[in-house]
Design a protein around this motif. Structure first.
Motif, short mmCIF file in Angstrom:
data_model
loop_
_atom_site.label_atom_id
_atom_site.label_comp_id
_atom_site.label_asym_id
_atom_site.label_seq_id
_atom_site.Cartn_x
_atom_site.Cartn_y
_atom_site.Cartn_z
N ARG A 22 6.24 -34.74 66.38
CA ARG A 22 4.97 -34.64 67.09
C ARG A 22 3.93 -35.49 66.37
O ARG A 22 4.13 -35.88 65.22
CB ARG A 22 4.50 -33.18 67.21
CG ARG A 22 4.36 -32.43 65.90
CD ARG A 22 3.85 -31.01 66.16
NE ARG A 22 3.66 -30.27 64.93
CZ ARG A 22 4.61 -29.56 64.31
NH1 ARG A 22 5.83 -29.53 64.83
NH2 ARG A 22 4.35 -28.91 63.19
N LYS A 23 2.81 -35.74 67.04
CA LYS A 23 1.81 -36.66 66.53
C LYS A 23 0.89 -36.03 65.50
O LYS A 23 0.33 -36.73 64.66
CB LYS A 23 0.97 -37.21 67.68
CG LYS A 23 1.77 -38.07 68.67
CD LYS A 23 0.87 -38.58 69.78
CE LYS A 23 1.63 -39.45 70.75
NZ LYS A 23 0.76 -39.97 71.85
N GLU A 24 0.67 -34.71 65.57
CA GLU A 24 -0.26 -34.04 64.66
C GLU A 24 0.46 -32.96 63.86
O GLU A 24 1.37 -32.30 64.37
CB GLU A 24 -1.42 -33.43 65.43
CG GLU A 24 -2.31 -34.46 66.13
CD GLU A 24 -3.47 -33.83 66.85
OE1 GLU A 24 -4.37 -34.57 67.25
OE2 GLU A 24 -3.49 -32.58 67.01
N VAL A 25 0.02 -32.77 62.63
CA VAL A 25 0.62 -31.77 61.74
C VAL A 25 -0.50 -31.03 61.01
O VAL A 25 -1.65 -31.48 60.97
CB VAL A 25 1.56 -32.43 60.72
CG1 VAL A 25 2.77 -33.04 61.41
CG2 VAL A 25 0.82 -33.49 59.90
N SER A 26 -0.12 -29.90 60.42
CA SER A 26 -1.03 -29.12 59.58
C SER A 26 -0.40 -28.99 58.20
O SER A 26 0.77 -28.59 58.09
CB SER A 26 -1.29 -27.74 60.19
OG SER A 26 -1.92 -27.86 61.46
N LYS A 41 -0.28 -39.96 51.50
CA LYS A 41 -1.61 -40.55 51.56
C LYS A 41 -2.42 -39.87 52.66
O LYS A 41 -1.90 -39.57 53.74
CB LYS A 41 -1.49 -42.05 51.85
CG LYS A 41 -2.81 -42.79 51.97
CD LYS A 41 -2.59 -44.25 52.33
CE LYS A 41 -3.90 -44.98 52.57
NZ LYS A 41 -3.67 -46.40 52.96
N VAL A 42 -3.69 -39.65 52.40
CA VAL A 42 -4.59 -39.06 53.38
C VAL A 42 -5.80 -39.97 53.54
O VAL A 42 -6.39 -40.43 52.55
CB VAL A 42 -5.03 -37.63 52.97
CG1 VAL A 42 -5.70 -37.63 51.61
CG2 VAL A 42 -5.97 -37.05 54.02
N ALA A 67 -3.50 -36.46 62.02
CA ALA A 67 -2.69 -37.41 62.77
C ALA A 67 -1.70 -38.11 61.84
O ALA A 67 -2.07 -38.57 60.76
CB ALA A 67 -3.58 -38.44 63.45
N ARG A 68 -0.43 -38.18 62.28
CA ARG A 68 0.59 -38.89 61.49
C ARG A 68 0.48 -40.40 61.70
O ARG A 68 0.30 -40.86 62.82
CB ARG A 68 1.99 -38.42 61.88
CG ARG A 68 2.32 -37.01 61.48
CD ARG A 68 3.83 -36.80 61.50
NE ARG A 68 4.44 -37.36 62.70
CZ ARG A 68 5.74 -37.66 62.81
NH1 ARG A 68 6.56 -37.46 61.79
NH2 ARG A 68 6.23 -38.15 63.93
N ALA A 120 -4.02 -38.85 58.71
CA ALA A 120 -5.41 -39.29 58.85
C ALA A 120 -6.21 -38.17 59.51
O ALA A 120 -5.72 -37.48 60.42
CB ALA A 120 -5.49 -40.57 59.68
N LEU A 121 -7.44 -38.00 59.04
CA LEU A 121 -8.34 -37.00 59.60
C LEU A 121 -9.21 -37.65 60.66
O LEU A 121 -9.92 -38.62 60.39
CB LEU A 121 -9.21 -36.37 58.52
CG LEU A 121 -8.61 -35.16 57.78
CD1 LEU A 121 -7.33 -35.57 57.05
CD2 LEU A 121 -9.62 -34.57 56.81
N THR A 122 -9.17 -37.09 61.87
CA THR A 122 -9.96 -37.60 62.99
C THR A 122 -11.01 -36.55 63.37
O THR A 122 -11.13 -35.51 62.71
CB THR A 122 -9.06 -37.89 64.19
OG1 THR A 122 -8.52 -36.66 64.70
CG2 THR A 122 -7.92 -38.82 63.81
N GLY A 123 -11.72 -36.83 64.44
CA GLY A 123 -12.72 -35.87 64.92
C GLY A 123 -12.10 -34.59 65.43
O GLY A 123 -12.79 -33.56 65.58
N TRP A 124 -10.80 -34.60 65.74
CA TRP A 124 -10.10 -33.41 66.23
C TRP A 124 -9.50 -32.59 65.10
O TRP A 124 -8.98 -31.51 65.34
CB TRP A 124 -9.01 -33.82 67.21
CG TRP A 124 -9.51 -34.56 68.40
CD1 TRP A 124 -9.50 -35.91 68.63
CD2 TRP A 124 -10.13 -33.98 69.55
NE1 TRP A 124 -10.07 -36.21 69.84
CE2 TRP A 124 -10.47 -35.05 70.43
CE3 TRP A 124 -10.45 -32.68 69.93
CZ2 TRP A 124 -11.09 -34.83 71.65
CZ3 TRP A 124 -11.07 -32.47 71.15
CH2 TRP A 124 -11.39 -33.53 71.99
#
Length: 298
Positions: free
Chosen positions: A212-216, A246-247, A270-271, A281-285
């Protein structure tokens, strides 16, 4: 001809009064009946004022189909607009007084949502029989020894998997056993499946394995360095017991500032892939939490 031969028919006022007296109505006792009802007549000023009022822009007569008669086009449009507004207010007030209307709307929406969910589960069951909503609990198909083993392993997994109940874990284990897997394979498979399920905080080493595209994830910021791009607010490494990655924090994401050595929990990262290596990467979501901030000993 001489005017002496012309007879005049002019009647004097006294003669008119005498004639009216002769025509007066008398009662049975011989007394004249007097009409005491006064006759009202409009004065000139009253007639003028009535004509002015009837031509006033705000003048309107509700009764009768001809209440638009004599109005200008502007007056007619204003009157029609007022009538339409009154009808709208009346209809809205009538709907607002319907008892239980809001509750009925919620009930209908909930019923339709349940119907759509059941329909989706039935379609899914055509591919995965275990997802059939009408299928019985798989634990009922296990032997007594198998069920005891499933319950024991589900208790162990519940201690390692946050957000999953023991009942949910035991059901998934029972499904795996019913399909023919041995207990050890079922435990490993269910643990990995639930550990990396959407919304779960997963180990950093599993970031590249999830589909999936997003992870926690959760870990410690071990290093930060200067970014070469003004579009990036922060860039560094996040690490946990399983690995590190990397973040990147984008400037437009408006995320809180992170410090080196600080533990953070990131939801919805986001991966990204670069030169065969995965990063986040941290986005607005995305959502960033700091579990150790605000502790009483700080």
């Amino acid at each position: 001809m001489s005017s002496k031969n012309v007879s005049s028919e002019v009647v004097s006022v006294d003669e008119q009064a005498f004639e009216k007296h002769d025509e007066a109505t008398v009662d049975e006792d011989g007394f004249e009946v007097v009409d005491e009802t006064p006759e009202f007549q409009a004065t000139v000023d009253m007639e003028v004022q009535a004509k002015v009022d009837s031509n006033h822009p705000d003048a309107r007569v509700e009764e009768g189909p001809d209440h638009m008669f004599g109005k200008t086009l502007e007056q007619e449009e204003r009157i029609k607009a007022q009538e339409a507004e009154l009808e709208r207010i009346s209809a809205q007030a009538e709907l607002g007084t319907q008892e239980g209307r809001e509750k009925r709307t919620r009930d209908i929406a909930a019923k339709r949502s349940a119907e759509r969910r059941a329909e989706f589960q039935k379609r899914r069951a055509s591919v995965d029989p275990l997802a059939d909503p009408e299928r019985a609990d798989p634990r009922a198909e296990l032997e007594q020894e198998e069920l005891a083993a499933v319950n024991e392993q589900s208790m162990r997994l519940a201690e390692k998997l946050d957000g999953w109940s023991r009942a949910a874990i035991s059901r998934r284990l029972a499904e795996a056993v019913v399909t023919g897997k041995d207990m050890m394979s079922a435990v490993v498979g269910v643990f990995e499946e639930l550990q990396t399920a959407p919304g779960q905080v997963i180990p950093i080493e599993k970031v590249e394995d999830v589909n999936r595209k997003e992870v926690s994830i959760e870990g410690t910021i071990t290093q930060l360095w200067e970014s070469s791009s003004p579009a990036i607010a922060q860039v560094g490494l996040i690490e946990d017991e399983s690995g590190r990655t990397k973040v990147t924090v984008w400037e437009k994401s408006n995320q809180p500032w992170m410090e080196e050595g600080e533990r953070v929990r990131i939801h919805g990262a986001a991966r990204n892939w670069y030169q065969g290596r995965v990063s986040v990467a941290l986005t607005g979501w995305s959502t960033v939490l700091f579990p150790e901030r605000g502790q009483w000993w700080e």
